[in-house]
Design a protein around this motif. Sequence first.
Motif, PDB file in Angstrom:
ATOM      1  N   GLU A  31       0.904  -1.159  -0.015  1.00  0.00           N
ATOM      2  CA  GLU A  31      -0.084   0.090  -0.034  1.00  0.00           C
ATOM      3  C   GLU A  31       0.849   1.189   0.091  1.00  0.00           C
ATOM      4  O   GLU A  31       0.584   2.118  -0.774  1.00  0.00           O
ATOM      5  N   LEU A  32       1.898   1.449   0.781  1.00  0.00           N
ATOM      6  CA  LEU A  32       2.873   2.445   0.915  1.00  0.00           C
ATOM      7  C   LEU A  32       3.608   2.598  -0.334  1.00  0.00           C
ATOM      8  O   LEU A  32       3.802   3.537  -0.922  1.00  0.00           O
ATOM      9  N   PHE A  33       4.177   1.326  -0.925  1.00  0.00           N
ATOM     10  CA  PHE A  33       4.821   1.444  -2.173  1.00  0.00           C
ATOM     11  C   PHE A  33       3.953   1.953  -3.134  1.00  0.00           C
ATOM     12  O   PHE A  33       4.318   2.725  -3.912  1.00  0.00           O
ATOM     13  N   LYS A  34       2.808   1.482  -3.175  1.00  0.00           N
ATOM     14  CA  LYS A  34       1.645   2.145  -4.469  1.00  0.00           C
ATOM     15  C   LYS A  34       1.858   3.478  -4.125  1.00  0.00           C
ATOM     16  O   LYS A  34       1.717   4.317  -4.989  1.00  0.00           O
ATOM     17  N   LYS A  35       1.323   3.987  -3.254  1.00  0.00           N
ATOM     18  CA  LYS A  35       0.988   5.500  -2.705  1.00  0.00           C
ATOM     19  C   LYS A  35       2.424   6.294  -3.214  1.00  0.00           C
ATOM     20  O   LYS A  35       2.017   7.203  -3.898  1.00  0.00           O
ATOM     21  N   LEU A  36       3.146   5.845  -3.083  1.00  0.00           N
ATOM     22  CA  LEU A  36       4.607   6.506  -3.111  1.00  0.00           C
ATOM     23  C   LEU A  36       4.932   6.559  -4.839  1.00  0.00           C
ATOM     24  O   LEU A  36       5.469   7.608  -5.370  1.00  0.00           O
ATOM     25  N   LEU A  37       4.804   5.417  -5.496  1.00  0.00           N
ATOM     26  CA  LEU A  37       5.194   5.511  -6.669  1.00  0.00           C
ATOM     27  C   LEU A  37       4.133   6.221  -7.481  1.00  0.00           C
ATOM     28  O   LEU A  37       4.541   6.883  -8.520  1.00  0.00           O
ATOM     29  N   PRO A  58      15.879  -7.979  -0.865  1.00  0.00           N
ATOM     30  CA  PRO A  58      14.848  -7.715  -1.474  1.00  0.00           C
ATOM     31  C   PRO A  58      13.776  -9.086  -1.579  1.00  0.00           C
ATOM     32  O   PRO A  58      12.636  -8.983  -1.567  1.00  0.00           O
ATOM     33  N   LEU A  59      14.561 -10.216  -1.904  1.00  0.00           N
ATOM     34  CA  LEU A  59      13.715 -11.175  -1.934  1.00  0.00           C
ATOM     35  C   LEU A  59      12.911 -11.827  -0.562  1.00  0.00           C
ATOM     36  O   LEU A  59      12.402 -12.720  -0.879  1.00  0.00           O
ATOM     37  N   LEU A  60      13.346 -11.149   0.396  1.00  0.00           N
ATOM     38  CA  LEU A  60      12.595 -11.486   1.632  1.00  0.00           C
ATOM     39  C   LEU A  60      11.434 -10.740   1.828  1.00  0.00           C
ATOM     40  O   LEU A  60      10.442 -11.133   2.708  1.00  0.00           O
ATOM     41  N   ASP A  61      11.328  -9.836   0.800  1.00  0.00           N
ATOM     42  CA  ASP A  61       9.632  -9.059   0.799  1.00  0.00           C
ATOM     43  C   ASP A  61       8.868 -10.168   0.030  1.00  0.00           C
ATOM     44  O   ASP A  61       8.848 -10.285  -1.118  1.00  0.00           O
ATOM     45  N   LYS A  62       7.667 -10.511   0.555  1.00  0.00           N
ATOM     46  CA  LYS A  62       6.677 -11.165   0.067  1.00  0.00           C
ATOM     47  C   LYS A  62       5.718 -10.802  -0.875  1.00  0.00           C
ATOM     48  O   LYS A  62       5.041 -11.283  -1.642  1.00  0.00           O
ATOM     49  N   THR A  63       5.810  -9.228  -0.880  1.00  0.00           N
ATOM     50  CA  THR A  63       5.015  -8.398  -1.904  1.00  0.00           C
ATOM     51  C   THR A  63       5.859  -8.049  -2.993  1.00  0.00           C
ATOM     52  O   THR A  63       5.232  -7.187  -3.889  1.00  0.00           O
ATOM     53  N   LEU A  64       7.088  -8.324  -3.127  1.00  0.00           N
ATOM     54  CA  LEU A  64       8.119  -7.878  -4.037  1.00  0.00           C
ATOM     55  C   LEU A  64       7.448  -8.216  -5.721  1.00  0.00           C
ATOM     56  O   LEU A  64       7.420  -7.218  -6.380  1.00  0.00           O
ATOM     57  N   ASN A  65       7.030  -9.283  -5.850  1.00  0.00           N
ATOM     58  CA  ASN A  65       6.300  -9.593  -7.332  1.00  0.00           C
ATOM     59  C   ASN A  65       5.212  -8.574  -7.497  1.00  0.00           C
ATOM     60  O   ASN A  65       4.909  -8.158  -8.699  1.00  0.00           O
ATOM     61  N   LYS A  66       4.202  -8.543  -6.397  1.00  0.00           N
ATOM     62  CA  LYS A  66       3.146  -7.597  -6.582  1.00  0.00           C
ATOM     63  C   LYS A  66       3.630  -6.075  -6.845  1.00  0.00           C
ATOM     64  O   LYS A  66       2.983  -5.336  -7.747  1.00  0.00           O
ATOM     65  N   LYS A  67       4.704  -5.830  -6.291  1.00  0.00           N
ATOM     66  CA  LYS A  67       5.175  -4.388  -6.493  1.00  0.00           C
ATOM     67  C   LYS A  67       5.705  -4.216  -7.961  1.00  0.00           C
ATOM     68  O   LYS A  67       5.397  -3.251  -8.426  1.00  0.00           O
ATOM     69  N   ILE A  68       6.268  -5.276  -8.373  1.00  0.00           N
ATOM     70  CA  ILE A  68       6.924  -5.086  -9.564  1.00  0.00           C
ATOM     71  C   ILE A  68       5.947  -5.031 -10.759  1.00  0.00           C
ATOM     72  O   ILE A  68       5.919  -4.503 -11.520  1.00  0.00           O
ATOM     73  N   LYS A  73       2.755  -2.027 -14.425  1.00  0.00           N
ATOM     74  CA  LYS A  73       1.347  -1.610 -15.149  1.00  0.00           C
ATOM     75  C   LYS A  73       1.524  -0.013 -15.194  1.00  0.00           C
ATOM     76  O   LYS A  73       0.747   0.522 -16.257  1.00  0.00           O
ATOM     77  N   LYS A  74       2.204   0.726 -14.618  1.00  0.00           N
ATOM     78  CA  LYS A  74       2.476   2.072 -14.309  1.00  0.00           C
ATOM     79  C   LYS A  74       3.338   2.637 -15.375  1.00  0.00           C
ATOM     80  O   LYS A  74       3.465   3.985 -15.457  1.00  0.00           O
ATOM     81  N   GLY A  75       4.041   1.459 -16.101  1.00  0.00           N
ATOM     82  CA  GLY A  75       4.873   2.219 -17.418  1.00  0.00           C
ATOM     83  C   GLY A  75       6.258   2.163 -17.117  1.00  0.00           C
ATOM     84  O   GLY A  75       6.948   2.618 -17.947  1.00  0.00           O
ATOM     85  N   ILE A  76       6.664   1.705 -15.947  1.00  0.00           N
ATOM     86  CA  ILE A  76       8.080   1.525 -15.762  1.00  0.00           C
ATOM     87  C   ILE A  76       8.840   0.593 -16.629  1.00  0.00           C
ATOM     88  O   ILE A  76       8.322  -0.729 -16.683  1.00  0.00           O
ATOM     89  N   LYS A  77       9.718   0.896 -17.412  1.00  0.00           N
ATOM     90  CA  LYS A  77      10.258   0.050 -18.499  1.00  0.00           C
ATOM     91  C   LYS A  77      11.257  -0.843 -17.918  1.00  0.00           C
ATOM     92  O   LYS A  77      11.375  -2.140 -18.228  1.00  0.00           O
ATOM     93  N   ASN A  78      12.136  -0.503 -16.981  1.00  0.00           N
ATOM     94  CA  ASN A  78      13.291  -1.293 -16.638  1.00  0.00           C
ATOM     95  C   ASN A  78      13.304  -1.412 -14.871  1.00  0.00           C
ATOM     96  O   ASN A  78      12.748  -0.529 -14.103  1.00  0.00           O
ATOM     97  N   ILE A  79      13.245  -2.777 -14.343  1.00  0.00           N
ATOM     98  CA  ILE A  79      13.289  -3.237 -13.046  1.00  0.00           C
ATOM     99  C   ILE A  79      14.540  -3.870 -12.721  1.00  0.00           C
ATOM    100  O   ILE A  79      14.812  -4.919 -13.432  1.00  0.00           O
ATOM    101  N   ASN A  98       9.232 -13.479 -15.220  1.00  0.00           N
ATOM    102  CA  ASN A  98       7.701 -13.305 -15.992  1.00  0.00           C
ATOM    103  C   ASN A  98       6.926 -11.938 -15.508  1.00  0.00           C
ATOM    104  O   ASN A  98       6.252 -11.748 -16.230  1.00  0.00           O
ATOM    105  N   VAL A  99       7.559 -11.646 -14.460  1.00  0.00           N
ATOM    106  CA  VAL A  99       6.742 -10.327 -14.055  1.00  0.00           C
ATOM    107  C   VAL A  99       7.349  -9.018 -14.482  1.00  0.00           C
ATOM    108  O   VAL A  99       6.964  -7.885 -14.190  1.00  0.00           O
ATOM    109  N   GLY A 100       8.576  -9.279 -15.173  1.00  0.00           N
ATOM    110  CA  GLY A 100       9.212  -8.274 -15.828  1.00  0.00           C
ATOM    111  C   GLY A 100      10.558  -7.491 -15.409  1.00  0.00           C
ATOM    112  O   GLY A 100      10.874  -6.485 -15.844  1.00  0.00           O
ATOM    113  N   VAL A 101      11.105  -8.236 -14.685  1.00  0.00           N
ATOM    114  CA  VAL A 101      12.426  -7.985 -14.116  1.00  0.00           C
ATOM    115  C   VAL A 101      13.411  -7.889 -15.166  1.00  0.00           C
ATOM    116  O   VAL A 101      13.706  -8.833 -15.860  1.00  0.00           O
TER     117      VAL A 101
END
Length: 303
Positions: A31-37, A58-68, A73-79, A98-101
Amino acid sequence: MRFEITTKCNYNCIICPRDKLTRRIETMSFELFKKLLDKILSETNQYDTLTFPGLGEPLLDKTLNKKIEYAKKKGIKNILILTNGSLLNIKKFKELENVGVTSIRVSFYGNDPTSYMKVHRVRNKNLFNIVKDNLLAISKIKRYTQLLLTFNVVDGSNDGCIKNWINFWKDKVDLLEVWRPHNWVNGRNYRKVQKNKLKTCGRPFKGPLQVQVDGTVNMCCFDFDGKLTLGDLKKQSLKEIFSSPLYNKIKECHLSGNYKNSGLICENCDQRNADKSDVMIYNSKFKIDERVKMISTTYKRVI
């Protein structure tokens, strides 16, 4: 832009100043990531690259894929992801692909269990072989996501295996780099701070937007403990943050080269060393004298 999504880590590397960290050990919620981005992208269209670095794994973050997925979706080309690789196997690699890294940079500071354990300060004797086998397996598959490996040389711990490490990996991954560790400003003491210094490291003018795990904005990724916190993106706009008294003070010092009585940690930072010939030992793609002037994620020139 760089998002530190967690300060949690399952390693205790000798080159990392985690023992001096006073900031909270936490993970940024989706939620915070989404708000800030959303806030950043509503204020400027200059960012097309998002990196997940920081004082945590970062791989300890269980919401990493969701954030990526949200960033894509917001148009970020490179992750880009920076990781110690302990949780990176083929399954996880393909998942991230698969999620775009775009690329995954792995810190792999040893060529045998002994050197690896000394520098990463892990107790599991099997961990070196587990990580090595996973990286080797990933290197053999057809992939869109680039695999990058970094080696930091610590005298007396892993300095005797550099050549063997380079020879083993140089034809297997997309980029190979061997560095001497930096000081994290005042967090460690690996590099000598030279008398002959540059006016600026370039980061206040050409560096990435550094968003910390709590939503604050920091001037520099080397400032591990937030001494150069410019503002709070949860409450302020980017314009307000980069009009702050602290940012203007930093900018003034980096323009003039005069840091005396400024109180800024930039004064004795090794990133301002004029002679950078001792910083990098090997690079499989870039000329060393140019590479040391670039940001380690986008490879854009900063100095």
